[in-house]
Write an enzyme that holds these catalytic residues in place. Sequence first.
Site, PDB file in Angstrom:
ATOM      1  N   ASP A   1      61.551  28.523 -18.368  1.00  0.00           N
ATOM      2  CA  ASP A   1      60.970  28.804 -17.055  1.00  0.00           C
ATOM      3  C   ASP A   1      60.236  30.139 -17.058  1.00  0.00           C
ATOM      4  O   ASP A   1      60.394  30.974 -17.964  1.00  0.00           O
ATOM      5  CB  ASP A   1      62.113  28.817 -16.025  1.00  0.00           C
ATOM      6  CG  ASP A   1      61.666  28.350 -14.655  1.00  0.00           C
ATOM      7  OD1 ASP A   1      60.458  28.402 -14.368  1.00  0.00           O
ATOM      8  OD2 ASP A   1      62.536  27.944 -13.860  1.00  0.00           O
TER       9      ASP A   1
ATOM     10  N   ASP B   1      58.032  22.045  -8.327  1.00  0.00           N
ATOM     11  CA  ASP B   1      59.340  22.171  -7.674  1.00  0.00           C
ATOM     12  C   ASP B   1      59.446  21.215  -6.492  1.00  0.00           C
ATOM     13  O   ASP B   1      60.528  21.054  -5.928  1.00  0.00           O
ATOM     14  CB  ASP B   1      59.559  23.612  -7.181  1.00  0.00           C
ATOM     15  CG  ASP B   1      60.139  24.486  -8.271  1.00  0.00           C
ATOM     16  OD1 ASP B   1      60.553  23.949  -9.313  1.00  0.00           O
ATOM     17  OD2 ASP B   1      60.161  25.720  -8.089  1.00  0.00           O
TER      18      ASP B   1
HETATM   19  C1  GLA Z   1      62.245  27.475 -10.921  1.00  0.00           C
HETATM   20  C2  GLA Z   1      62.166  26.077 -11.462  1.00  0.00           C
HETATM   21  C3  GLA Z   1      63.261  25.247 -10.866  1.00  0.00           C
HETATM   22  C4  GLA Z   1      64.602  25.872 -11.189  1.00  0.00           C
HETATM   23  C5  GLA Z   1      64.639  27.300 -10.687  1.00  0.00           C
HETATM   24  C6  GLA Z   1      65.890  28.012 -11.153  1.00  0.00           C
HETATM   25  O1  GLA Z   1      61.919  27.517  -9.566  1.00  0.00           O
HETATM   26  O2  GLA Z   1      60.915  25.518 -11.231  1.00  0.00           O
HETATM   27  O3  GLA Z   1      63.208  23.936 -11.358  1.00  0.00           O
HETATM   28  O4  GLA Z   1      64.806  25.826 -12.573  1.00  0.00           O
HETATM   29  O5  GLA Z   1      63.524  28.041 -11.145  1.00  0.00           O
HETATM   30  O6  GLA Z   1      65.938  29.322 -10.731  1.00  0.00           O
END
Ligand code: GLA
Length: 742
Positions: free
Chosen positions: A479, A549
């Site tokens: 990420d 997301d």
């Molecule tokens: C980001 C990712 C999510 C999740 C969060 C965790 O927003 O896109 O899928 O993994 O971080 O903090």
Amino acid sequence: MPIRFHEQSRTFHLFNDQISCLMKVLPGGQLGQLYCGKVLHDRPDFDHLFECRPRPMLVCYFEEDEAYSLEHCKQEYPTYGVGDMHLPALDARTPAGSRLLDLRYQGYAILPGKPPLQGLPATYVEEDGEADTLRIDLADPDAGVQVSLYYTVFRDFAAIARHAEIGYAGPGTLELDCAMSLCLDLPDADYEMIELTGAWARERHVVRRPLAEGVQGVYSLRGCSSHHFNPFLALVRPECREQTGEALGFSLVYSGNFAARADVDPYHVTRVTLGIHPQHFCWPLAAGETFVTPEAVLVYSDAGLNGMSQTFHRLYRTRLARGYWRDRVRPILLNNWEATYFAFTQEKLLNLAGQARQLGVELFVLDDGWFANRNSDRGGLGDWEIDREKLPGGLAGFGQALNEIGMQFGLWMEPEMVSDDSRLWAEHPDWVLGLPGRRPHPGRHQYLLDMGNPAVVEYLYRRLESLLDGVPVTYIKWDMNRSISDAWSRSTEAARQGTVLHRYILGVYALYDRLTKRFPQILFESCASGGARFDPGMLFYAPQCWTSDDTDAVERLSIQYGTSMVYPISSMGAHVSAVPNHQLNRVTPLATRAAVALFGTFGYELDLTKLPEAEKQAIREQITFAKAWRQVVQFGTFWRLQSPFDGGDTAWMAVAPDGSSALVGVYRVLQQVNAGFRRVRLAGLDPVRLYRVTGPDGAVSRHYGDELMQVGLVTSDGSCGENKTGEGDFTAWLYQLEAEKA
Ligand code: GLA
């Protein structure tokens, strides 16, 4: 795929059976652009395509030639200051303070196959016979500047890959301020521009508009390719639609700041430039040094937008993505993020995993929150110490427990970041990006490591290697949850601060490279707050990416439709999540959520233990269905049929490579009453084969491929009347097509 150089006319012709690109050495020695598009018969000269006319206000190149002006020559790698008046491909400052560069032809070489780009992601070949590469050398000897332009023409794709290498012979240091990967001067402006734009949770929406005089385009100055604009644009003829018409797609294989522009002059010449954004970029070149630009890929289609996208899909899926997972169907996963967020114990996770296993899930992904001091997004990044309260047996113990119930183990991490309460920051303040004496600016309460510093990459590699060593991890979600600010590197001298953002990305690539080599069987999924780094550069290391997301099925129609303009279905992470949806509270049927996510790398992201038995049973059936179709969806040909941006039903389909089966998805956002009759014209089928069509209600009918493509699949439903079917808003229908044995 020949590359011809016609000596007499000094014309280069690159072509395969679909695409041609013609370039010519111009009278002044500059490299001119004559044509780029559908394949043309070769001939010894195309000189009639070189147009220069005496016009008022020209800056002439020769005293005695009033027509030859660099302003009106269509060029391949123009500079500013010696006659051309447009945005340049190259801008650099010599130690004498001059930016007046005049690049003239020096020679060429034809290389078999395709050489790699050192330290950068790029398309590749597996055998030399798949492509040829032309290198054209230009130089301004007085300024000591040499430029090599690389063009790869592939045997099997209507695509040309390009990049430039800028060298400097001295004296002193050249300051390179702009070095585009691709520049293309098109002779007219009768195009519409397509871009992919959005923001967090609504990435890559399709925007289309006619070109007009002036500069139009997209860019990122966020240090990543961004949610907001994708490093892509297409120029399409106004009549171009999904299945018909001409399109030119431009895609940058890069994950950092970029500019993608179409600059239309008042004579309707369109200059497309694509490359690293010149803002905040300055790369000093000492004598003997070379700068390598990222790769840009140009795709031509005369079969509409689907034709363009399918070339990108095949090229990026098979000759950009790499490694063990490239050609393998992807495991069906359960990610605990939306199920638990930070609030979990090992027991809770194993319960969830056990339930998932019973329903047929193959991989359990432990998302954010498994390391010390991470019960919210306010701390914990950088040290990567396991939280023993949550995972008493560590990652190894947890992984073993998963394996014992037949589940693979996937892990989230965010290596590029650091929290201000970390040991890492206390011990290495110089590893954090930011001006000395000034606190860097937070984003999601976190700060950026200086990925351009090799010591940082080395630390992260060692730390992650030791974390993963001996742990049965088969998947990593990498990420990156903030935009880059305070791009000042404390390990870099003042004169080189303009290199920091590009070196950041090179550092990310270097770390990916080492980790993927060290753990070749781990499936990497890239992520950046959802889709802020859904770009071709990432695909070279991670064959899939978390698309957004936003897991709402309706929003995902637009996001996945837009993403499919460039990116293969096998690269798009798509999960079924809970209702009310966590991003916008919408309640959609479970079947619709699955029918959308099925066109991606399928998974779940919700607490399965809380579902009623009937929904668990439905999920069990969805997973069986996904397993039966994932080969076709991930490795077949994807066709967009009806766009969510047009306001009606959305439809798309995936067809097996041999045309023997296909899966069609049709989606309605708002239900209607007494609506018109409906048909969806399919695509990509074998016209003479008889297909057995199983509809959403299990009803079977048989139709030849030509009928399904010409007439369409009849999808009239209860909405054509008083609508008493019980189907409401947010409905999806899946049709399974199987060709009958001949
Ligand atoms: C980001 C990712 C999510 C999740 C969060 C965790 O927003 O896109 O899928 O993994 O971080 O903090």
